[in-house]
Design an enzyme around this catalytic site. Structure first.
Site: not given
Length: 218
Positions: A121, A139
């Site tokens: 991420k 997320d």
């Protein structure tokens, strides 16, 4: 699961609602962004933005972070969760940047993921925001919105969500959609109290319709 036409409608709605969506972490260069994203793990952007102005005034380069004693850096970021581990990672990634990359943040996701404290991420965020590389960073907001709307399956892992979104969204829209979905989840389709009643996507959203029915029965 939503079909191609329905997903297109969602993407257009995200754009209409949040046309100016962008990374909300305060930074002025790729290195500051990298540090800020590492700090933001399991912490809000708002909290990180309260800490980083003073932090970046004190430490301007990877060499500065290498030189500071660990305990002092931990104290500087103590307000942020997991500060001990994050301080270690920031010092370690700074050392790697100096020793292997000439003090510069690498631009590829693969190189970024080799840095301490940098997962998929974080690498996606830095590559996208700092270097304009198409990416979708998943997320909690992106995952929640994707699953509630039925773009992805509830049982999908974070990686499966990312791959599904990459497959279903045009590559030239990846980065913009990533930010718009974050804003949609952060300010509209919230975890605890989603604004289903006023949502332009309610007619597509089984989760929202179920919540509305539940409220009506109460």
């Amino acid at each position: 699961m939503l079909n191609k036409k329905q997903i297109r409608h969602c993407l257009d709605a995200f754009e209409e609602m949040f046309p100016e969506a962008e990374c909300e972490l305060t930074h002025s260069n790729p290195f500051e962004l990298l540090v800020a994203v590492v700090l933001s793990a399991q912490a809000t952007d708002a909290l990180v933005n309260k800490v980083t102005p003073g932090l970046f005034e004190k430490y301007k380069t990877p060499e500065d972070f290498m030189a500071v004693p660990l305990e002092e850096l931990q104290d500087d970021i103590r307000r942020i969760g997991l500060y001990r581990n994050k301080a270690k990672n920031i010092k370690k990634l700074s050392q790697t940047l100096v020793e292997e990359h000439g003090g510069e943040v690498p631009s590829t996701k693969k190189q970024l993921e080799n840095l301490a404290g940098v997962g998929r991420k974080t690498a996606n965020v830095v590559a996208s925001v700092a270097f304009d590389e198409p990416a979708i960073a998943v997320d909690t907001h992106v995952e929640r919105v994707s699953k509630r709307l039925g773009i992805c399956r509830w049982k999908d892992s974070v990686l499966e969500v990312e791959k599904t979104l990459m497959r279903k969204i045009p590559i030239e829209e990846w980065s913009a959609t990533h930010h718009r979905m974050i804003f949609f989840g952060r300010y509209h389709c919230k975890a605890q109290r989603p604004n289903c009643e006023e949502c332009p996507l309610l007619f597509l959203c089984r989760e929202g319709q179920k919540r509305i029915r539940k409220k009506e029965k109460q």
